[in-house]
Scaffold this motif. Structure first.
Motif, mmCIF file in Angstrom:
data_model
loop_
_atom_site.group_PDB
_atom_site.id
_atom_site.type_symbol
_atom_site.label_atom_id
_atom_site.label_comp_id
_atom_site.label_asym_id
_atom_site.label_seq_id
_atom_site.Cartn_x
_atom_site.Cartn_y
_atom_site.Cartn_z
ATOM 1 N N ARG A 227 29.643 3.735 -36.601
ATOM 2 C CA ARG A 227 29.652 2.577 -35.721
ATOM 3 C C ARG A 227 28.486 1.617 -36.007
ATOM 4 O O ARG A 227 28.638 0.396 -35.913
ATOM 5 N N GLN A 229 27.271 0.697 -38.643
ATOM 6 C CA GLN A 229 27.531 -0.199 -39.764
ATOM 7 C C GLN A 229 28.177 -1.511 -39.318
ATOM 8 O O GLN A 229 28.193 -2.485 -40.070
ATOM 9 N N SER A 230 28.709 -1.532 -38.101
ATOM 10 C CA SER A 230 29.340 -2.752 -37.608
ATOM 11 C C SER A 230 28.326 -3.759 -37.063
ATOM 12 O O SER A 230 28.683 -4.908 -36.773
ATOM 13 N N SER A 233 27.935 -6.697 -39.588
ATOM 14 C CA SER A 233 29.185 -7.418 -39.842
ATOM 15 C C SER A 233 29.788 -8.050 -38.599
ATOM 16 O O SER A 233 30.554 -9.017 -38.698
ATOM 17 N N ARG A 234 29.457 -7.532 -37.401
ATOM 18 C CA ARG A 234 30.100 -8.015 -36.188
ATOM 19 C C ARG A 234 29.152 -8.586 -35.133
ATOM 20 O O ARG A 234 29.600 -9.230 -34.192
ATOM 21 N N GLU A 235 27.854 -8.373 -35.293
ATOM 22 C CA GLU A 235 26.932 -8.854 -34.267
ATOM 23 C C GLU A 235 25.892 -9.845 -34.791
ATOM 24 O O GLU A 235 25.174 -10.454 -34.003
#
Length: 417
Positions: A227, A229-230, A233-235
Motif C-alpha cells: 500500500r 507504494q501508492s 503515485s496517488r498522493e
C-alpha cells in the motif's frame, strides 16, 4: 595553461603529474581496506600522517574518527574542502586487482576517491601557498553513509569549540557513474532530503497450523509494503518529486511459527518540505490503518533512524567556481545535470556555519565504456551505479580531474586576496 588564462594561479596545479603515481597507489590501498561508518581508523591514520607532512595543523577524533587539517596562510576567507571516508557493507564483485580484502565490505560509493583527491589537493595547495592568501580547512568526515557523520563532528565541537575556523564557503564533490574527466553540476536543490524509517508491526504469535488463533504481523506488514507504494503515485502531484523505497523486511525464524512482530525499514526522499511532511504522514497513517485492519493488539511503532536535509547549492558560488572549471577543463567537460534523488550530509557543515555550499559530481567511469553505453542506450545496464558491488571508478583520469577540481575551486576564493 598559464596563470593569465584562468581566474586563479594555474601554476599551483603543475606538481600534480609528479604526484599522480603516489595518489593512484593510495587510492588502490584505500580500496583494498574499506572501513564502515565510525570505524575509519586506518584511513584516518593515513590522512593524519599525510596532512602532518604537508604542514597542516591536524586534529583527530572529531565525531569519533573525523580528521581536520588547517592551513593558515595570511589574510583572506576561510575555505572548507570536505571528503567522506566510510565504506559500505557490500561484497565486492568488480574483478579489479585491488579489490577489497575485507569480506562483506567495499568502497562501493567512491569515498576512497574522495579521500585521495582531497589529500592530493591539500598537498598542492600547501606547496603553492605563496600564490594564495586566506585559511584552508580540509575535513575528512566519517559515516556519511549512516547519515550521522557531519552531525557527529558538529556535535563534537567542530565550530563551537573552534576545532577549525568557521568557513566562509564549503566545497565538496562526489564521484558518479559517468565518464571520467567530466564535471556535472546542478543549481539550487541538487540532492534530496532523506528519512530512513523503521516500522514495527505487533501481532499475536502462534502455530502456523492455526492462524485463526493469531494476529499475523507478516500479513499486515506485507499489506503495508504494498500500500505504501501508492503514496507517491496517488498522493503526490506529478510535478513534485518523491521516492518511497522499502529496503528491509524482517519477521519470524521458521516456517511453521507465526511471529509476534514484523519490522520494515524504508527510505523516503523528497526535495520540498511540504512534500516531505505529506509523505511521512502518509506512511504513518497507512501503518496504523493496516494494523487496525488486522485487529493488531497494539499500534505500530515508527522510529526515525536517520535524516538528511536537502542539499542546496549556492548560485553565486556555483557560478564563480564553474567559470574556473570551464576555463580549466573546457566547455565540453562541464555540464548541467538534473537533481539527484540520492542524499548527502555535507550541507550540514555549511548550514551550521551559515556559509554557502557548492557540491558537484565527478565522473569516474572509463570514458570509452561510458560513451559506448551511452550511444547504445544501455547506461543503466552496462554502467554500475554507486552502491553496486561492481562500482569501482578508474584511477585515471578520475583522480587527476578530482584533484584539479578541488584545488581550482578553493583557489577561486583564495587567490588574489
Amino acid at each position: 595553461m598559464s596563470d593569465r588564462d584562468l581566474p586563479f594561479p594555474a601554476s599551483v596545479l603543475e606538481p600534480l603529474d609528479a604526484r599522480l603515481a603516489d595518489l593512484v597507489a593510495l587510492y588502490e590501498d584505500l580500496h583494498r581496506h574499506p572501513e564502515l561508518a565510525f570505524q575509519e581508523t586506518r584511513t584516518a591514520a593515513e590522512v593524519t600522517r599525510r596532512l602532518t607532512a604537508y604542514g597542516y595543523d591536524v586534529t583527530t577524533g572529531i565525531g569519533v574518527t573525523g580528521v581536520t587539517g588547517v592551513l593558515r596562510n595570511g589574510p583572506g576567507p576561510v575555505v572548507l574542502l570536505r571528503a567522506d571516508m566510510d565504506a559500505l557493507p557490500v561484497t565486492e564483485n568488480s574483478g579489479v586487482p585491488y579489490a577489497s580484502t575485507v569480506p562483506g565490505r567495499m568502497h562501493a560509493c567512491g569515498h576512497d576517491v574522495h579521500v585521495t583527491c582531497l589529500l592530493g589537493a591539500a598537498d598542492l595547495l600547501s606547496e603553492g601557498r605563496d600564490r594564495w592568501s586566506g585559511t584552508l580547512v580540509v575535513l575528512f568526515q566519517p559515516a556519511e553513509e549512516a547519515g550521522s557523520g557531519a552531525r557527529a563532528m558538529l556535535d563534537d565541537g567542530l565550530y563551537s569549540k573552534q576545532l577549525v575556523p568557521v568557513p566562509d564557503v564549503v566545497l565538496a564533490q562526489h564521484v558518479a557513474p559517468f565518464g571520467a574527466g567530466l564535471i556535472a553540476y546542478c543549481p539550487g536543490a541538487c540532492m534530496a532530503a532523506a528519512d530512513t524509517l523503521e516500522v514495527t508491526f505487533h501481532g499475536t504469535g502462534g502455530h502456523g497450523s492455526r492462524p485463526e488463533t493469531t494476529v499475523d504481523p507478516i500479513l499486515m506488514a506485507a499489506a503495508f509494503v504494498q500500500r505504501v507504494q501508492s503514496v507517491v503515485s496517488r498522493e503526490i502531484a506529478a510535478k513534485e518529486q518523491a521516492v518511497v523505497t522499502v529496503g528491509s523486511f524482517h519477521a519470524g525464524d521458521t516456517a511453521n511459527v507465526i511471529p509476534d512482530r514484523a519490522v520494515v525499514r524504508l527510505s523516503v526522499r523528497s526535495f520540498d518540505q511540504n512534500v516531505r511532511t505529506a509523505v511521512l504522514a502518509a506512511v504513518e497513517r497507512i501503518a496504523r490503518a493496516e494494523a487496525a485492519a488486522s485487529d493488531a493488539p497494539r499500534e505500530p511503532e515508527t522510529k526515525v533512524l536517520d535524516s538528511f536535509p536537502v542539499t542546496v547549492n549556492d548560485t553565486a558560488v556555483l557560478t564563480e567556481v564553474n567559470e574556473g572549471f570551464t576555463r580549466l577543463f573546457g566547455e565540453q567537460r562541464v555540464f548541467a545535470y538534473e537533481p539527484a534523488t540520492g542524499s548527502e550530509d555535507a550541507g550540514l557543515l555549511a548550514s551550521a556555519a551559515e556559509a554557502p555550499l557548492y557540491y558537484w559530481w565527478l565522473g569516474g567511469w572509463d570514458p570509452d565504456e561510458f560513451r559506448t553505453a551511452l550511444a547504445a542506450g544501455r547506461l543503466a545496464q552496462d554502467i554500475p551505479s554507486n552502491h553496486s558491488p561492481r562500482f569501482v571508478p578508474v584511477a585515471r583520469p578520475t583522480l587527476t580531474t578530482g584533484v584539479q577540481a578541488l584545488t581550482a575551486a578553493a583557489l577561486t576564493r583564495l587567490a588574489g586576496v
